[in-house]
Design a protein around this motif. Structure first.
Motif, short mmCIF file in Angstrom:
data_model
loop_
_atom_site.label_atom_id
_atom_site.label_comp_id
_atom_site.label_asym_id
_atom_site.label_seq_id
_atom_site.Cartn_x
_atom_site.Cartn_y
_atom_site.Cartn_z
N GLN A 173 -4.14 37.68 -6.65
CA GLN A 173 -2.77 37.17 -6.48
C GLN A 173 -2.59 35.84 -7.20
N PHE A 174 -3.59 34.96 -7.13
CA PHE A 174 -3.49 33.66 -7.80
C PHE A 174 -3.47 33.82 -9.31
N LEU A 175 -4.28 34.73 -9.84
CA LEU A 175 -4.32 34.93 -11.29
C LEU A 175 -3.02 35.53 -11.81
N ARG A 176 -2.30 36.26 -10.99
CA ARG A 176 -1.02 36.86 -11.38
C ARG A 176 0.14 35.86 -11.29
N ASP A 177 -0.03 34.80 -10.54
CA ASP A 177 1.05 33.85 -10.28
C ASP A 177 1.04 32.73 -11.33
N ASP A 178 2.15 32.59 -12.05
CA ASP A 178 2.27 31.56 -13.09
C ASP A 178 2.37 30.15 -12.51
N GLN A 179 2.76 30.03 -11.23
CA GLN A 179 2.90 28.72 -10.60
C GLN A 179 1.55 28.09 -10.30
N VAL A 180 0.49 28.89 -10.17
CA VAL A 180 -0.83 28.40 -9.80
C VAL A 180 -1.59 27.99 -11.06
N LEU A 181 -1.96 26.71 -11.14
CA LEU A 181 -2.74 26.22 -12.27
C LEU A 181 -4.23 26.46 -12.03
N ARG A 182 -4.71 26.14 -10.84
CA ARG A 182 -6.11 26.32 -10.47
C ARG A 182 -6.20 26.64 -8.98
N HIS A 183 -7.31 27.26 -8.59
CA HIS A 183 -7.58 27.51 -7.17
C HIS A 183 -9.10 27.50 -6.97
N MET A 184 -9.49 27.15 -5.77
CA MET A 184 -10.92 27.14 -5.43
C MET A 184 -11.07 27.52 -3.96
N ILE A 185 -11.92 28.51 -3.71
CA ILE A 185 -12.20 28.94 -2.34
C ILE A 185 -13.63 28.55 -2.02
N THR A 186 -13.80 27.83 -0.91
CA THR A 186 -15.11 27.38 -0.47
C THR A 186 -15.42 27.99 0.88
N SER A 187 -16.62 28.54 1.02
CA SER A 187 -17.05 29.09 2.29
C SER A 187 -17.53 27.95 3.19
N LEU A 188 -17.09 27.95 4.43
CA LEU A 188 -17.46 26.90 5.38
C LEU A 188 -18.47 27.42 6.39
N ASP A 189 -19.53 26.65 6.62
CA ASP A 189 -20.46 27.01 7.69
C ASP A 189 -19.97 26.41 9.01
N LYS A 190 -20.68 26.66 10.08
CA LYS A 190 -20.21 26.21 11.40
C LYS A 190 -20.13 24.68 11.48
N TYR A 191 -20.99 23.99 10.75
CA TYR A 191 -20.96 22.52 10.78
C TYR A 191 -19.74 21.97 10.06
N ALA A 192 -19.35 22.60 8.96
CA ALA A 192 -18.16 22.16 8.23
C ALA A 192 -16.91 22.42 9.05
N VAL A 193 -16.85 23.55 9.74
CA VAL A 193 -15.70 23.87 10.59
C VAL A 193 -15.59 22.85 11.72
N GLU A 194 -16.72 22.52 12.32
CA GLU A 194 -16.75 21.52 13.40
C GLU A 194 -16.33 20.14 12.88
N TYR A 195 -16.83 19.77 11.70
CA TYR A 195 -16.49 18.48 11.10
C TYR A 195 -14.99 18.40 10.82
N ASN A 196 -14.43 19.46 10.23
CA ASN A 196 -13.00 19.46 9.93
C ASN A 196 -12.15 19.37 11.19
N ALA A 197 -12.57 20.05 12.26
CA ALA A 197 -11.83 20.00 13.53
C ALA A 197 -11.87 18.59 14.11
N LYS A 198 -13.04 17.95 14.07
CA LYS A 198 -13.15 16.58 14.57
C LYS A 198 -12.29 15.63 13.73
N LYS A 199 -12.32 15.81 12.43
CA LYS A 199 -11.57 14.94 11.52
C LYS A 199 -10.07 15.05 11.78
N ARG A 200 -9.57 16.26 12.02
CA ARG A 200 -8.15 16.46 12.30
C ARG A 200 -7.75 15.86 13.64
N SER A 201 -8.65 15.91 14.63
CA SER A 201 -8.31 15.41 15.96
C SER A 201 -8.48 13.90 16.08
N GLY A 202 -9.09 13.26 15.08
CA GLY A 202 -9.25 11.82 15.11
C GLY A 202 -10.54 11.36 15.78
#
Length: 118
Positions: free
Chosen positions: A78-107
């Motif tokens: 879908q991204f490759l078909r869309d002219d509006q998208v210049l670049r995209h990057m998908i990163t897989s998150l492990d359980k520690y990254a998910v926990e870190y992101n949740a803590k970061k969002r909650s302050g």
């Protein structure tokens, strides 16, 4: 279901409404294919480190989501078909990254603040 973080760089010529419509389009595509959105963070207009298609600025959007692993291939197409998208990057998150992101969002302090102060 695996956890992922997606960063999309969109063309800077989009209006605010078009930027929101592009975000909605991809979040709807995600939910239609059985995924769930954890967090959406539109960064807005930022300068690029190097020109992409003769553009020096772009609209950034970060999306954290859960989906099956085969969904990412559908999303990339879908991204490759869309002219509006210049670049995209998908990163897989492990359980520690998910926990870190949740803590970061909650302050909640994540432990990196002490290193930044020193």
């Amino acid at each position: 279901m695996n956890n992922y973080e997606l960063m999309v760089i969109l063309t800077p010529v989009l209006s605010e409404d078009e930027f929101k419509a592009a975000q909605k389009k991809y979040t709807d595509f995600l939910t239609e294919n059985g995924g769930t959105v954890t967090h959406s963070n539109p960064w807005g207009l930022k300068s690029l480190a190097y020109p992409i298609q003769k553009k020096t600025t772009a609209l950034y959007w970060v999306l954290e989501y859960s989906a099956s692993s085969d969904f990412n291939e559908k999303l990339k197409i879908q991204f490759l078909r869309d002219d509006q998208v210049l670049r995209h990057m998908i990163t897989s998150l492990d359980k520690y990254a998910v926990e870190y992101n949740a803590k970061k969002r909650s302050g909640v302090p994540t432990g990196n603040e002490k290193a930044a102060e020193a």
